[in-house]
Design an enzyme around this catalytic site. Structure first.
Site, PDB file in Angstrom:
ATOM      1  N   LYS A 161       1.285  -1.560  -0.312  1.00  0.00           N
ATOM      2  CA  LYS A 161       0.774   0.159   0.466  1.00  0.00           C
ATOM      3  C   LYS A 161       0.755   1.483   0.259  1.00  0.00           C
ATOM      4  O   LYS A 161       1.195   1.391   1.183  1.00  0.00           O
ATOM      5  CB  LYS A 161      -0.909   0.234   0.812  1.00  0.00           C
ATOM      6  N   GLY A 181       6.246   5.226   8.092  1.00  0.00           N
ATOM      7  CA  GLY A 181       5.912   6.492   8.595  1.00  0.00           C
ATOM      8  C   GLY A 181       5.850   6.854  10.504  1.00  0.00           C
ATOM      9  O   GLY A 181       6.715   6.948  10.504  1.00  0.00           O
ATOM     10  N   GLU A 199       9.430   0.963  10.686  1.00  0.00           N
ATOM     11  CA  GLU A 199      10.573   1.725  10.752  1.00  0.00           C
ATOM     12  C   GLU A 199      10.108   3.292  10.933  1.00  0.00           C
ATOM     13  O   GLU A 199       9.361   3.712   9.709  1.00  0.00           O
ATOM     14  CB  GLU A 199      11.440   1.563   9.461  1.00  0.00           C
ATOM     15  N   CYS A 212      13.465  10.405   7.580  1.00  0.00           N
ATOM     16  CA  CYS A 212      13.194   9.424   8.688  1.00  0.00           C
ATOM     17  C   CYS A 212      14.989  10.201   9.924  1.00  0.00           C
ATOM     18  O   CYS A 212      14.354   9.882  10.594  1.00  0.00           O
ATOM     19  CB  CYS A 212      12.797   8.789   8.975  1.00  0.00           C
ATOM     20  N   GLU A 217       9.561  16.040  15.920  1.00  0.00           N
ATOM     21  CA  GLU A 217       9.902  15.704  14.027  1.00  0.00           C
ATOM     22  C   GLU A 217       8.792  16.543  12.961  1.00  0.00           C
ATOM     23  O   GLU A 217       7.713  16.482  12.913  1.00  0.00           O
ATOM     24  CB  GLU A 217       9.120  14.293  13.766  1.00  0.00           C
TER      25      GLU A 217
HETATM   26  P1  NAI Z   1       1.750   7.952   7.980  1.00  0.00           P
HETATM   27  O1  NAI Z   1       2.179   7.789   9.000  1.00  0.00           O
HETATM   28  O2  NAI Z   1       0.059   8.579   8.108  1.00  0.00           O
HETATM   29  O3  NAI Z   1       1.712   7.627   6.532  1.00  0.00           O
HETATM   30  C1  NAI Z   1       2.619   6.399   6.348  1.00  0.00           C
HETATM   31  C2  NAI Z   1       1.739   5.282   5.680  1.00  0.00           C
HETATM   32  O4  NAI Z   1       0.912   4.970   6.450  1.00  0.00           O
HETATM   33  C3  NAI Z   1       0.528   5.610   4.767  1.00  0.00           C
HETATM   34  O5  NAI Z   1       0.931   4.865   3.511  1.00  0.00           O
HETATM   35  C4  NAI Z   1      -0.801   6.077   5.115  1.00  0.00           C
HETATM   36  O6  NAI Z   1      -1.611   5.925   4.361  1.00  0.00           O
HETATM   37  C5  NAI Z   1      -0.662   4.701   6.279  1.00  0.00           C
HETATM   38  N1  NAI Z   1      -1.840   4.944   7.185  1.00  0.00           N
HETATM   39  C6  NAI Z   1      -2.139   6.305   7.657  1.00  0.00           C
HETATM   40  N2  NAI Z   1      -2.899   5.361   8.783  1.00  0.00           N
HETATM   41  C7  NAI Z   1      -3.322   4.552   9.013  1.00  0.00           C
HETATM   42  C8  NAI Z   1      -3.730   3.328   9.357  1.00  0.00           C
HETATM   43  N3  NAI Z   1      -4.468   3.882  10.532  1.00  0.00           N
HETATM   44  N4  NAI Z   1      -3.446   2.472   9.714  1.00  0.00           N
HETATM   45  C9  NAI Z   1      -2.762   1.517   7.905  1.00  0.00           C
HETATM   46  N5  NAI Z   1      -2.116   2.476   7.081  1.00  0.00           N
HETATM   47  C10 NAI Z   1      -2.208   3.496   7.510  1.00  0.00           C
HETATM   48  O7  NAI Z   1       2.442  10.017   8.149  1.00  0.00           O
HETATM   49  P2  NAI Z   1       1.722  10.836   7.237  1.00  0.00           P
HETATM   50  O8  NAI Z   1       0.824  11.458   8.055  1.00  0.00           O
HETATM   51  O9  NAI Z   1       1.866  10.780   6.224  1.00  0.00           O
HETATM   52  O10 NAI Z   1       3.369  12.006   7.585  1.00  0.00           O
HETATM   53  C11 NAI Z   1       2.947  12.106   8.937  1.00  0.00           C
HETATM   54  C12 NAI Z   1       4.285  12.815   9.550  1.00  0.00           C
HETATM   55  O11 NAI Z   1       4.731  11.677  10.094  1.00  0.00           O
HETATM   56  C13 NAI Z   1       5.131  13.367   8.594  1.00  0.00           C
HETATM   57  O12 NAI Z   1       5.017  15.120   8.831  1.00  0.00           O
HETATM   58  C14 NAI Z   1       6.379  12.723   9.177  1.00  0.00           C
HETATM   59  O13 NAI Z   1       7.014  13.314  10.750  1.00  0.00           O
HETATM   60  C15 NAI Z   1       6.567  11.165   9.715  1.00  0.00           C
HETATM   61  N6  NAI Z   1       6.527  10.842   8.903  1.00  0.00           N
HETATM   62  C16 NAI Z   1       7.603   9.906   8.775  1.00  0.00           C
HETATM   63  C17 NAI Z   1       8.495   9.194   7.709  1.00  0.00           C
HETATM   64  C18 NAI Z   1       9.372   8.235   8.006  1.00  0.00           C
HETATM   65  O14 NAI Z   1      10.496   7.496   7.634  1.00  0.00           O
HETATM   66  N7  NAI Z   1       9.585   7.418   9.172  1.00  0.00           N
HETATM   67  C19 NAI Z   1       7.628   8.881   6.609  1.00  0.00           C
HETATM   68  C20 NAI Z   1       6.394   9.600   6.494  1.00  0.00           C
HETATM   69  C21 NAI Z   1       6.189  10.818   7.401  1.00  0.00           C
END
Ligand code: NAI
Ligand code: MG
Length: 490
Positions: free
Chosen positions: A187, A240, A262, A296, A393
């Site tokens: 996904k 994420g 991660e 990250c 972050e």
């Molecule tokens: P997110 O963690 O919500 O999204 C990452 C993935 O998780 C996406 O594919 C999203 O559709 C999925 N996701 C979201 N809610 C979910 C749920 N309830 N169940 C299963 N999958 C779910 O991150 P978002 O909202 O895009 O970004 C917010 C913040 O997260 C950023 O500002 C950053 O601080 C952090 N982030 C960190 C990353 C990393 O590489 N560690 C990558 C992206 C975001």
């Protein structure tokens, strides 16, 4: 024209995508769509098929069948490796096109996308090589028995990836999962749904059997959440936000799925006065501004030894002011837009918070232009450890300069965070370097360098930065179950 992306009759300029299940392009059961944007302009570039629980169910059934009864289940490990190697070759062949699509939808500079694509190819080749080297052991058990272990696939794996490195994160997850014989439901993030569909086309061209690799675009709260509770999915691998990982941890508890995470970071980058200052300035610059800080591992807490602080900050600011921020598809651009309006607003919100809490804004802190989601490189000096900009972050081009006086002090402060993904030190003193590497709580430590990440080296976090290690041999642990077989002798 590619089958993954077909022209939508009512809006000829905008494409409509499908889902990829069981080696077929299918409409989502509920027929929903969402829009994908070019973050450099804010323009819609595609209508994307939105998967929901019903599509996850179809993909899980296809992946289960492929795992248990299809040609994949019977395939020699060496042939699995050959398929992965073929996929790597096809990605290499199409890497320019893939890089352009990545830059268009994600906003990263074309130079960075080309770098990412090489990382993707390296990763898939690396795991192609592992496929027939995943061995069990014979165990010197007590008694007249022969005991040995088999390493078998975990099963159907749901992989939920973010938007900052869409293809690289796909490869980190897909490579080891397929090398170990699992089947995958991927996904992609809703912000960057397009390049994974091109990988699905290439996987078909490489010859992966139906059901081995499926792509379900859609929102986290619907498609992602459905993956976390589906009884036919054995494992979730996620990259994420920490808060999303907590939701996933709770959602997967009902079926006790295996999970690996991660997550984010607030990585300490420590510069001692005995370092080569110009190298350290260049390194600290790259540490925070690479991909607009949307990493990250971003070096967002920059600890600088007090006696070099003024010189260091002024050199860093001079570089920041010269950074070419603009169209990511222009080869001269050094920094593209942030991925979305939401991310830009979050970053600018932290800039305001930083000013309000008393940090000194040295440079940047503004949106660039009025179209697209650009933020210029930002430096805050005089930051205190308990300010929001030093703790949270931000995921943008914002660095907090934190002065320090001694080794013990800075190691202690570096570790005062819930995160533990990466850390770096700049020094010519070998004792300081190794003591820091040993003492800092982080999954990756860089000495006199930053953002050096390779398919061969384990990558992951201490504390709330995650569970498990991706890349290297370590990732095989995430995608295999160990089975003990004991045979009575005589
Ligand atoms: P997110 O963690 O919500 O999204 C990452 C993935 O998780 C996406 O594919 C999203 O559709 C999925 N996701 C979201 N809610 C979910 C749920 N309830 N169940 C299963 N999958 C779910 O991150 P978002 O909202 O895009 O970004 C917010 C913040 O997260 C950023 O500002 C950053 O601080 C952090 N982030 C960190 C990353 C990393 O590489 N560690 C990558 C992206 C975001
Ligand atoms: Mg989110």
């Amino acid at each position: 024209m590619s089958q993954a992306v077909v022209a939508k009759p009512s809006k000829p300029a905008v494409c409509l995508t499908k889902l990829f299940i069981n080696n077929e392009w299918v409409q989502p059961v509920e027929g929903g769509t969402f829009e994908a944007y070019d973050p450099a302009t804010g323009d819609v570039i595609a209508e994307v098929a939105a998967g929901t629980a019903a599509d996850v169910d179809l993909a899980a059934k296809a992946a289960r069948k492929a795992l248990e009864t299809g040609p994949w289940a019977k395939m020699d490990a060496a042939d699995r490796g050959n398929l992965l190697f073929k996929l790597a070759e096809l990605i290499q062949r199409d890497s320019r096109e893939l890089a352009e699509l990545e830059s268009l939808n994600c906003g990263k500079t074309i130079t960075d996308s080309i770098g990412d694509l090489q990382g993707v190819v390296n990763t898939l080749r690396y795991y192609a090589g592992w496929a027939d080297k995943i061995e069990g052991r014979t165990v010197p058990v007590r008694g007249n028995f022969l005991s040995y272990t088999l390493r078998q696939p975990v099963g159907v794996v749901g992989q939920i990836i973010p938007w900052n490195f869409p293809l690289l994160m796909l490869s980190w997850k897909l490579g080891p999962a397929l090398a170990c014989g699992n089947t995958v439901i991927m996904k992609p993030a809703e912000q960057t749904p397009l390049t994974a569909l091109r990988i699905a086309e290439l996987a078909m061209e490489a010859g992966f059997p139906a059901g081995v690799f499926n792509v379900i675009n859609g929102f986290g709260e619907t498609a992602g959440a459905a993956m976390c509770t589906h009884p036919e999915i054995d494992k979730i691998a996620f990259t994420g936000h920490v808060d999303t990982a907590k939701i996933i941890q709770r959602a997967t508890s009902e079926t006790l799925k295996r999970t690996s995470y991660e997550l984010g970071g607030k990585s300490p980058n420590v510069v001692f006065a005995d370092a080569n200052i110009d190298d350290a300035v260049a390194g600290a610059f790259h540490a925070i501004y690479f991909h607009g800080g949307q990493c990250c591992t971003a070096g967002s807490r920059l600890f600088v030894e007090e006696k070099i602080r003024d010189e260091f900050v002024s050199k860093l600011a001079a570089k920041a002011k010269q950074r070419r921020v603009g169209n990511p598809l222009d080869a001269n651009t050094e920094q593209g837009p942030q991925v979305s309006q939401e991310q830009m607003d979050k970053i600018l919100g932290y800039v305001e918070l930083g000013k309000k809490q008393g940090a000194k804004l040295v440079t940047g802190g503004e949106r660039v232009g009025d179209k697209g989601f650009f933020v210029n490189p930002t430096i805050f000096d005089g930051v205190k450890d308990d300010m929001a900009i030093a703790k949270d972050e931000i995921f943008g081009p914002v660095v907090s300069v934190l002065p320090f006086k001694s080794f013990d002090e800075v190691l202690d402060r570096a570790n005062r965070t819930n995160y533990g993904l990466a850390a770096a030190i700049w020094t010519k003193d070998i004792d300081k370097a190794h003591l820091y590497a040993k003492g800092v709580k982080a999954g990756t430590v860089w000495v006199n360098c930053y953002h050096i990440v390779d398919a061969t080296t384990p990558f992951g976090g201490f504390k709330m930065s995650g569970h498990g290690r991706e890349n290297g041999e370590a990732a095989l642990e995430l995608y295999t179950e160990t089975k003990t077989v004991t045979v009575k002798l005589g």
